[in-house]
Design a protein around this motif. Structure first.
Motif, short mmCIF file in Angstrom:
data_model
loop_
_atom_site.label_atom_id
_atom_site.label_comp_id
_atom_site.label_asym_id
_atom_site.label_seq_id
_atom_site.Cartn_x
_atom_site.Cartn_y
_atom_site.Cartn_z
N PHE A 30 32.11 28.82 40.93
CA PHE A 30 33.44 29.55 40.96
C PHE A 30 34.77 28.64 40.12
O PHE A 30 35.01 28.02 40.77
N ALA A 31 36.15 29.65 39.97
CA ALA A 31 37.02 29.40 39.50
C ALA A 31 38.21 29.60 40.31
O ALA A 31 38.38 30.64 40.67
N THR A 32 38.80 28.75 41.10
CA THR A 32 39.37 28.87 41.98
C THR A 32 40.98 27.76 41.53
O THR A 32 41.69 27.86 40.45
N ASP A 33 41.95 28.60 42.22
CA ASP A 33 43.37 27.68 42.42
C ASP A 33 44.33 27.53 43.35
O ASP A 33 43.67 28.49 44.11
N ALA A 34 46.01 27.08 43.28
CA ALA A 34 46.77 26.98 44.28
C ALA A 34 46.66 29.41 44.98
O ALA A 34 46.62 29.65 43.84
N TYR A 68 38.97 34.94 45.21
CA TYR A 68 38.01 35.05 44.07
C TYR A 68 36.70 34.85 43.65
O TYR A 68 36.79 34.81 42.67
N GLY A 69 36.33 35.73 44.60
CA GLY A 69 34.85 36.79 44.42
C GLY A 69 33.42 36.23 45.11
O GLY A 69 32.71 36.76 44.76
N PRO A 70 33.47 35.02 45.88
CA PRO A 70 32.72 35.05 46.30
C PRO A 70 31.40 35.57 46.79
O PRO A 70 30.65 35.69 46.77
N ILE A 71 31.88 36.02 47.73
CA ILE A 71 31.14 37.35 48.57
C ILE A 71 31.07 39.31 47.51
O ILE A 71 30.01 39.13 47.56
N GLY A 72 31.98 39.07 47.09
CA GLY A 72 31.49 40.45 46.26
C GLY A 72 30.79 40.21 44.70
O GLY A 72 29.44 40.81 45.13
N VAL A 94 42.88 38.34 42.66
CA VAL A 94 41.94 39.71 41.03
C VAL A 94 41.82 38.78 39.95
O VAL A 94 40.69 39.34 39.54
N GLU A 95 42.15 38.19 39.03
CA GLU A 95 42.38 38.08 37.70
C GLU A 95 40.89 37.06 37.40
O GLU A 95 40.16 36.57 37.18
N GLU A 99 37.59 36.83 36.35
CA GLU A 99 36.51 35.46 35.41
C GLU A 99 35.24 34.77 36.01
O GLU A 99 34.74 34.93 35.40
N ASN A 100 35.45 34.93 37.56
CA ASN A 100 34.48 34.30 37.89
C ASN A 100 32.81 35.52 37.84
O ASN A 100 31.91 35.43 37.68
N ALA A 101 33.63 36.86 37.92
CA ALA A 101 32.33 37.95 37.71
C ALA A 101 32.06 37.53 36.36
O ALA A 101 31.15 37.72 36.41
#
Length: 199
Positions: A30-34, A68-72, A94-95, A99-101
């Protein structure tokens, strides 16, 4: 006002990181960000929810406040014949989720920018998953429960993770006003997983 992870356009400076996580025995990156929820890696509550959910392989799933999408993204692997729609108000989240998907080879998930359910209000789902934004306040959390109920098909389920000290009793009480059947699926380190069924 300081930025929250439920801000539409976080102004905080970018601080992109890559994290790995093993969810349901599968490795993800997973890419994450502030400016997004749990930027230091998949939070414990989300992990407990992911490990607890049971989904029909063809279910239409909605992940509310996807971050950033881990659950989905993890849910998408459980519904190979189904689909996952992921929504969040936070444009940066959302972005990242898109990207993570792609990063994890997920093809049956769609990520949509949405203020709560605005972008999906004309659709119906079999399952709603949420790690609700507690810091956005009780009224927002209750709105997720209420509006989510109306988007569920008959027999549909809402799965919620919530910490006992952050309002699990009031969340449960609210769910009980909407859903006919509620089960506490598990509890772990103060987190409660509720499965609420719309009859």
């Amino acid at each position: 006002m300081s930025d929250h992870y439920y801000t539409q356009k976080p102004g905080v400076k970018h601080d992109r990181r890559m994290h790995e996580a093993v969810l349901r025995g599968q490795k993800y990156r997973f890419a994450t960000d502030a400016g997004v929820f749990s930027k230091a890696g998949v939070d414990y509550g989300s992990q407990v929810l992911i490990e607890s959910i049971t989904l029909n392989a063809s279910a239409a799933v909605l992940d509310v406040g996807c971050g950033y999408g881990p659950i989905g993204i993890a849910a998408a692997s459980l519904v190979p014949q189904g689909s996952v729609t992921m929504i969040d108000i936070n444009e940066r989240a959302v972005e990242l989720a898109k990207e993570n998907a792609a990063l994890n080879g997920v093809r049956n998930a769609t990520v949509i920018h949405s203020d709560l359910f605005e972008a999906v209000k004309d659709r119906k789902f079999d399952v709603i998953l949420t790690n609700p934004p507690i810091r956005a306040g009780k009224s927002t959390v209750h709105q997720i429960f209420e509006e989510g109920w109306s988007l569920l098909n008959p027999g549909g389920e809402m799965w919620v993770v919530i910490q006992k000290k952050q309002g699990a009793p009031s969340a449960l009480a609210k769910l009980e006003t909407l859903f006919e059947r509620i089960e506490e699926v598990t509890k772990d380190k103060g987190y409660r997983i509720y499965r609420a069924v719309k009859q």
